[in-house]
Motif scaffolding. Sequence first.
Motif, PDB file in Angstrom:
ATOM      1  N   ASP A   1      98.798  22.090  39.982  1.00 19.10           N
ATOM      2  CA  ASP A   1      98.431  21.047  40.478  1.00 19.10           C
ATOM      3  C   ASP A   1      96.537  20.602  40.454  1.00 19.10           C
ATOM      4  N   ILE A   2      96.728  20.974  39.293  1.00 19.27           N
ATOM      5  CA  ILE A   2      94.749  20.677  38.547  1.00 19.27           C
ATOM      6  C   ILE A   2      94.103  19.094  39.183  1.00 19.27           C
ATOM      7  N   GLU A   3      94.824  18.524  38.510  1.00 17.14           N
ATOM      8  CA  GLU A   3      95.118  17.187  38.884  1.00 17.14           C
ATOM      9  C   GLU A   3      93.326  16.552  38.035  1.00 17.14           C
ATOM     10  N   GLY A   4      93.421  17.171  37.333  1.00 17.24           N
ATOM     11  CA  GLY A   4      92.245  16.418  36.364  1.00 17.24           C
ATOM     12  C   GLY A   4      91.175  17.681  36.675  1.00 17.24           C
ATOM     13  N   ASN A   5      90.759  18.251  37.325  1.00 20.61           N
ATOM     14  CA  ASN A   5      89.795  18.866  37.572  1.00 20.61           C
ATOM     15  C   ASN A   5      89.561  19.862  37.080  1.00 20.61           C
ATOM     16  N   PHE A   6      88.299  19.405  35.853  1.00 21.17           N
ATOM     17  CA  PHE A   6      88.037  20.572  34.659  1.00 21.17           C
ATOM     18  C   PHE A   6      87.540  22.020  35.223  1.00 21.17           C
ATOM     19  N   ASN A   7      86.722  21.961  36.312  1.00 21.70           N
ATOM     20  CA  ASN A   7      85.795  23.103  36.592  1.00 21.70           C
ATOM     21  C   ASN A   7      86.626  23.887  37.235  1.00 21.70           C
ATOM     22  N   ALA A   8      87.431  24.168  38.776  1.00 21.46           N
ATOM     23  CA  ALA A   8      88.540  24.650  39.222  1.00 21.46           C
ATOM     24  C   ALA A   8      89.344  24.870  37.537  1.00 21.46           C
ATOM     25  N   PHE A   9      89.768  24.206  37.291  1.00 17.28           N
ATOM     26  CA  PHE A   9      91.138  24.917  35.946  1.00 17.28           C
ATOM     27  C   PHE A   9      90.099  26.274  34.837  1.00 17.28           C
ATOM     28  N   TYR A  10      88.676  26.013  34.543  1.00 18.25           N
ATOM     29  CA  TYR A  10      87.679  26.317  33.474  1.00 18.25           C
ATOM     30  C   TYR A  10      87.562  27.834  34.387  1.00 18.25           C
ATOM     31  N   SER A  11      87.266  27.592  35.753  1.00 17.68           N
ATOM     32  CA  SER A  11      86.470  29.506  36.193  1.00 17.68           C
ATOM     33  C   SER A  11      88.075  30.261  36.699  1.00 17.68           C
ATOM     34  N   LEU A  12      89.347  29.730  36.940  1.00 20.81           N
ATOM     35  CA  LEU A  12      90.272  30.026  36.827  1.00 20.81           C
ATOM     36  C   LEU A  12      90.810  30.910  35.463  1.00 20.81           C
ATOM     37  N   LEU A  13      90.389  30.551  34.613  1.00 17.11           N
ATOM     38  CA  LEU A  13      90.951  30.976  33.383  1.00 17.11           C
ATOM     39  C   LEU A  13      89.595  32.069  32.869  1.00 17.11           C
ATOM     40  N   ILE A  14      88.629  31.454  32.675  1.00 17.12           N
ATOM     41  CA  ILE A  14      87.689  32.470  31.991  1.00 17.12           C
ATOM     42  C   ILE A  14      87.773  33.844  32.885  1.00 17.12           C
ATOM     43  N   ASN A  15      87.517  33.457  34.661  1.00 18.92           N
ATOM     44  CA  ASN A  15      87.731  34.625  35.304  1.00 18.92           C
ATOM     45  C   ASN A  15      87.895  35.532  34.947  1.00 18.92           C
ATOM     46  N   ASN A  16      89.734  35.107  34.803  1.00 18.46           N
ATOM     47  CA  ASN A  16      90.528  35.805  34.766  1.00 18.46           C
ATOM     48  C   ASN A  16      91.137  36.579  34.069  1.00 18.46           C
ATOM     49  N   ARG A  17      90.123  35.679  32.623  1.00 20.42           N
ATOM     50  CA  ARG A  17      90.185  36.318  31.731  1.00 20.42           C
ATOM     51  C   ARG A  17      91.468  36.208  30.650  1.00 20.42           C
ATOM     52  N   ILE A  18      91.269  34.684  31.120  1.00 17.44           N
ATOM     53  CA  ILE A  18      92.242  34.323  30.019  1.00 17.44           C
ATOM     54  C   ILE A  18      92.510  33.765  28.378  1.00 17.44           C
ATOM     55  N   MET A  19      90.467  32.986  28.620  1.00 20.84           N
ATOM     56  CA  MET A  19      89.910  33.231  28.035  1.00 20.84           C
ATOM     57  C   MET A  19      88.550  33.335  28.576  1.00 20.84           C
ATOM     58  N   ASP A  20      87.717  32.895  26.917  1.00 23.09           N
ATOM     59  CA  ASP A  20      85.791  33.200  26.704  1.00 23.09           C
ATOM     60  C   ASP A  20      85.948  32.222  26.720  1.00 23.09           C
ATOM     61  N   SER A  21      84.077  32.317  27.158  1.00 25.72           N
ATOM     62  CA  SER A  21      82.973  30.705  27.290  1.00 25.72           C
ATOM     63  C   SER A  21      83.268  29.722  26.194  1.00 25.72           C
ATOM     64  N   SER A  22      84.052  30.766  24.817  1.00 26.29           N
ATOM     65  CA  SER A  22      84.427  30.571  23.605  1.00 26.29           C
ATOM     66  C   SER A  22      85.177  29.776  22.995  1.00 26.29           C
ATOM     67  N   TYR A  23      86.050  29.675  24.505  1.00 20.94           N
ATOM     68  CA  TYR A  23      87.460  28.662  24.658  1.00 20.94           C
ATOM     69  C   TYR A  23      88.558  29.800  23.494  1.00 20.94           C
ATOM     70  N   ASN A  24      88.278  30.474  23.746  1.00 21.91           N
ATOM     71  CA  ASN A  24      89.410  31.244  22.824  1.00 21.91           C
ATOM     72  C   ASN A  24      90.310  32.127  23.741  1.00 21.91           C
ATOM     73  N   TRP A  25      91.406  32.255  23.685  1.00 23.76           N
ATOM     74  CA  TRP A  25      92.621  32.785  24.161  1.00 23.76           C
ATOM     75  C   TRP A  25      91.939  34.460  24.154  1.00 23.76           C
TER      76      TRP A  25
END
Length: 398
Positions: free
Chosen positions: A123-147
């Motif tokens: 339920d991210i509901e169009g909230n890019f910032n929360a989605f981005y932070s969860l992905l970055i800081n849990n090492r799903i992707m890096d700041s260059s959007y690499n998996w």
Amino acid sequence: MKKIFYPYSWIGVSLFLLSVFSFGFHQPDTSAVQLVGVQQLRGVDGPYVFTRKGYKEIIRVQKRKRLGGYGINRERIPVDSLPLLKVVVDNQDQDSFFVQLRDKYITPPTHYEEPENLLAIGDIEGNFNAFYSLLINNRIMDSSYNWTYGKGHLVLVGDFVDRGHQVTEVLWLIYHLETEAAKQGGMVHYILGNHEVMDIQGGTYYVQDKYIELAKRISGQQNHRKAMRFMMSKRSAIGAWLRSKNVIEKIGPIVFVHAGLSPALRASGLTLEQVNKIARRNIERDLLHYPSYDEEANLVMGEHGPLWYRGLLVSNREHYPKATQEDLEKVLAFYKARYAVIGHTLVPTVTNDYYGRLFCIDIKQPHQKNTGKAQALMLEEGMFYRVNDFGIRGNFSK
């Protein structure tokens, strides 16, 4: 001779000059880029990709340099082109990334082996910032959007659209990560929620005004439902992609579903594959409000189905009671599962219930990056953890 002043002539000249400076003169060729003023639009948006007769059209909302505000940019490319698209995020940081357009969308399987690592977000509901932070800081992707999650699985349990102001950007990021994960043997599971389905059906109650106005301009339809249906139609790259998705999946011993698993679903005897096929076949039909003669379709798309059922957390006094421990145990046993993970119904924190059988992951996510308040569910080597957007883990109580 007395001079006569004709005010309407000056008005006509003024309107003509305004139209020239606002819109310019354009030739109707395939490379034309057209800016059309849209007063109701706020912020950059896009790209939207539509397949027309003989060509693809790429549409963006961009800032207008001369006049200020925002305008619609249209560009035609050959119909068989698969361009690398730049996505600019309408947030304070003006994040941006590139996504490779694909030519076809394959329906994913319903069942998967259990991976060593898994992160589930709801339920991210169009909230890019929360989605981005969860992905970055849990090492799903890096700041260059690499998996960067290797063979790990990212599971998204629906409602990544509506309410928020970065819906398009969130969808393109998921689209991008699907491709990148597959290159490393990883997997992104995008399981549809009721809001994705409502958008496909033309529902706009939870859609921001800027998206409704843009839909009207792009589709040429003033009826907001018809306009939204066009935006999510098979002509649209995003619409075609979403239609390929499942509404329920089983990964190892875990059933992932947006809303819940009802006793009625178990009683129907439908397999998970059948549920997905029925949902895909009826995705454009609002069977929640307008049931048909097809009882299985009514069940899957209705209030006892995987898109809407809330009975694992709350009671609907008119239609169903809150599910018991026995209810959940029976439906899990029927689908040969040990756990269920759901979104849809807000909880204060990512939590488990029903003596550890159910994980609820729909929380009110923050709209800023790196607050420590965004949360997701992590599975690592058979252990479940609550994780936040600092990458900090918390154990669940026994």
